[in-house]
Design a protein around this motif. Structure first.
Motif, PDB file in Angstrom:
ATOM      1  N   THR A 177      -8.107   8.466  -2.953  1.00  0.00           N
ATOM      2  CA  THR A 177      -8.825   9.464  -2.162  1.00  0.00           C
ATOM      3  C   THR A 177      -7.876  10.458  -1.489  1.00  0.00           C
ATOM      4  O   THR A 177      -8.263  11.588  -1.194  1.00  0.00           O
ATOM      5  CB  THR A 177      -9.615   8.733  -1.050  1.00  0.00           C
ATOM      6  OG1 THR A 177     -10.233   7.576  -1.610  1.00  0.00           O
ATOM      7  CG2 THR A 177     -10.639   9.626  -0.414  1.00  0.00           C
ATOM      8  N   LYS A 178      -6.647  10.038  -1.253  1.00  0.00           N
ATOM      9  CA  LYS A 178      -5.720  10.830  -0.446  1.00  0.00           C
ATOM     10  C   LYS A 178      -4.882  11.745  -1.345  1.00  0.00           C
ATOM     11  O   LYS A 178      -5.425  12.598  -2.010  1.00  0.00           O
ATOM     12  CB  LYS A 178      -4.858   9.891   0.411  1.00  0.00           C
ATOM     13  CG  LYS A 178      -5.666   8.809   1.143  1.00  0.00           C
ATOM     14  CD  LYS A 178      -6.551   9.360   2.227  1.00  0.00           C
ATOM     15  CE  LYS A 178      -7.513   8.331   2.808  1.00  0.00           C
ATOM     16  NZ  LYS A 178      -6.922   7.083   3.283  1.00  0.00           N
ATOM     17  N   ASP A 222       0.877  -1.175   0.000  1.00  0.00           N
ATOM     18  CA  ASP A 222       0.000   0.000   0.000  1.00  0.00           C
ATOM     19  C   ASP A 222       0.917   1.228   0.000  1.00  0.00           C
ATOM     20  O   ASP A 222       1.569   1.521   1.005  1.00  0.00           O
ATOM     21  CB  ASP A 222      -0.890  -0.037   1.249  1.00  0.00           C
ATOM     22  CG  ASP A 222      -1.863   1.138   1.319  1.00  0.00           C
ATOM     23  OD1 ASP A 222      -1.569   2.192   0.734  1.00  0.00           O
ATOM     24  OD2 ASP A 222      -2.897   1.002   1.996  1.00  0.00           O
TER      25      ASP A 222
HETATM   26  C1  LIG Z   1      -7.399   5.829   3.430  1.00  0.00           C
HETATM   27  C2  LIG Z   1      -6.487   4.674   3.292  1.00  0.00           C
HETATM   28  C3  LIG Z   1      -6.947   3.462   2.755  1.00  0.00           C
HETATM   29  C4  LIG Z   1      -8.389   3.258   2.339  1.00  0.00           C
HETATM   30  O1  LIG Z   1      -8.744   4.058   1.282  1.00  0.00           O
HETATM   31  P1  LIG Z   1     -10.269   4.568   1.007  1.00  0.00           P
HETATM   32  O2  LIG Z   1     -10.133   5.297  -0.277  1.00  0.00           O
HETATM   33  O3  LIG Z   1     -10.670   5.399   2.172  1.00  0.00           O
HETATM   34  O4  LIG Z   1     -11.092   3.322   0.900  1.00  0.00           O
HETATM   35  C5  LIG Z   1      -6.039   2.433   2.628  1.00  0.00           C
HETATM   36  N1  LIG Z   1      -4.757   2.566   3.031  1.00  0.00           N
HETATM   37  C6  LIG Z   1      -4.283   3.708   3.556  1.00  0.00           C
HETATM   38  C7  LIG Z   1      -2.871   3.797   3.978  1.00  0.00           C
HETATM   39  C8  LIG Z   1      -5.132   4.807   3.705  1.00  0.00           C
HETATM   40  O5  LIG Z   1      -4.663   5.941   4.255  1.00  0.00           O
END
Ligand SMILES: *Cc1c(COP(=O)(O)O)cnc(C)c1O
Length: 389
Positions: free
Chosen positions: A204-205, A180
């Motif tokens: 999303t981030k 990730d």
């Molecule tokens: C937010 C996040 C996720 C999940 O992502 P969503 O788009 O909210 O489903 C997974 N891994 C990390 C490190 C995150 O910060």
């Protein structure tokens, strides 16, 4: 013409329409038409790459995937509705009853829930190892271990895991190495270079970077992505074309945004490190970080997140949030606007004290996602609220 990854992330695009627009078109459609019965038959028989239905593929979604593949150095990818659907699809496509997954205690909260609550229901076992010590992980590998899944930097503790060490371990034992890469982003760190077969993002981030849309993606080796594609094509967690269009525009500025997020974060980390109200501050590019050398080796910058432990514990953590004047109190991270969070009373409140300790979430831990505001305004708000903690 050979181009750098960031150039390709700007220049790769879906085909122009007859209007010859300069910005990419948005193919907002659920399905695609065919000239005749034969063309339709061939598409359904997988004899051509023609688009059929947007749950399977769509040119606007493919543009986002191709740009991400260019950035990560990956052969293929599949884009999903959220980061969690990318994580879940990577598990479901590659693990089956009787398999064993190796991961760390320090992972995103919802990923932890999937691994500990849902995977065991389907007969998939797991072991958590200590993120700070990958040399101990070999002992946890079993004959049925299939995958190593990690995040680095970890959320919210900002531990750094040595990608070269884990990549070598995965190769030696023929395991799928699944990373990730949400916190670092591909302009800072590319796990495939160290042997990762799959790389996941919550788009999303930082990839969106403006707190507008949910999205996720998994990129990697072609044969591993093929199984994820087949799983998603049937089960339906696909990204919406509109969100893909937004995310592709965001990738055009990812490199410059991340440089500023990281330089603002380093400035603030340096300014706060010796603050009397702060017991310990962590930022990967400060020499005081326990895995600073590894961070310097595998990351181009320290990223946009820093965290610190307030001396006043839980009460101080809550006061810190209460007295902020500019920073946002919200669950997201990776936004143009700086965000403060207090994991012990929010995202990690449901964990037991013991579970929180295992992932270094102390009662007074504050996580800051450093935005693109003027660095002295961000620092100023943090300093004025620290005075009241
Ligand atoms: C937010 C996040 C996720 C999940 O992502 P969503 O788009 O909210 O489903 C997974 N891994 C990390 C490190 C995150 O910060």
């Amino acid at each position: 013409m050979s181009m750098h990854p960031i150039t390709r992330a700007i220049r790769i695009r879906a085909d122009q329409t007859a209007e010859r627009e300069h910005s990419s078109p948005l193919h907002l459609t659920s399905s695609f038409t065919f000239e005749d019965a034969e063309q339709m038959r061939a598409a359904f028989a997988d004899e051509t790459d023609d688009n059929i239905y947007s749950r399977f593929s769509n040119p606007t979604i493919q543009e986002f995937i191709d740009r991400m593949c260019a950035l990560e150095g990956a052969e293929a990818g599949f884009a999903t509705a959220s980061g969690m659907s990318a994580v879940f699809a990577s598990f479901m496509a590659h693990l089956k009853a009787g398999d064993h997954l190796l991961s760390c205690n320090a992972i995103f909260g919802s990923t932890h829930t999937v691994i500990t609550k849902y995977l065991p229901r389907y007969g998939i076992d797991y072991t958590y190892v200590d993120a700070a010590d990958p040399r101990q992980w070999e002992a946890a590998i079993r004959p049925n271990t299939k995958m190593i899944y990690i995040e680095t930097p970890t959320n919210p503790g900002l531990d750094i895991i040595d990608l070269a060490v884990v990549g070598a371990l995965a190769e030696k034992h023929h395991l799928i190495f699944n990373v990730d890469n949400c916190f670092a982003t591909p302009v800072c760190q590319t796990p495939m270079q160290y042997g990762a077969g799959l790389v996941i993002h919550s788009a999303t981030k930082w990839l969106d970077g403006q707190g507008r849309v949910l999205g996720g993606i998994v990129v990697g080796k072609k044969e591993l992505i093929r199984d994820i594609y087949l799983f998603c094509r049937s089960t339906g967690p696909s990204l919406s074309p509109f969100n893909a269009w937004v995310l592709s525009r965001s990738l055009e500025t990812l490199d410059v945004r991340m440089e500023r997020h990281a330089s603002n974060a380093l400035y603030i980390a340096q300014a706060l490190e010796e603050h009397p109200k702060i017991a310990k501050l962590k930022y990967p590019f400060l020499p005081s970080h326990p895995q600073h050398d590894i961070a310097r080796r595998q990351m181009k910058n320290g990223g946009g997140i820093l965290c610190f432990e307030l001396r006043g514990g839980l009460a101080a953590g809550r006061k810190f949030l209460d007295h902020l004047q500019m920073l946002s109190r919200t669950a997201n991270l990776g936004d143009t606007r700086s965000i403060a969070s207090h994991p012990a009373s929010t995202t990690h409140a449901k964990l037991t004290e013991e579970e929180r300790q295992a992932v270094h979430i102390t009662p007074g831990l504050i996580r800051i996602s450093v935005g693109l505001e003027h660095r002295d305004d961000i620092l100023g708000d943090i300093l004025q609220t620290l005075d009241k903690c």
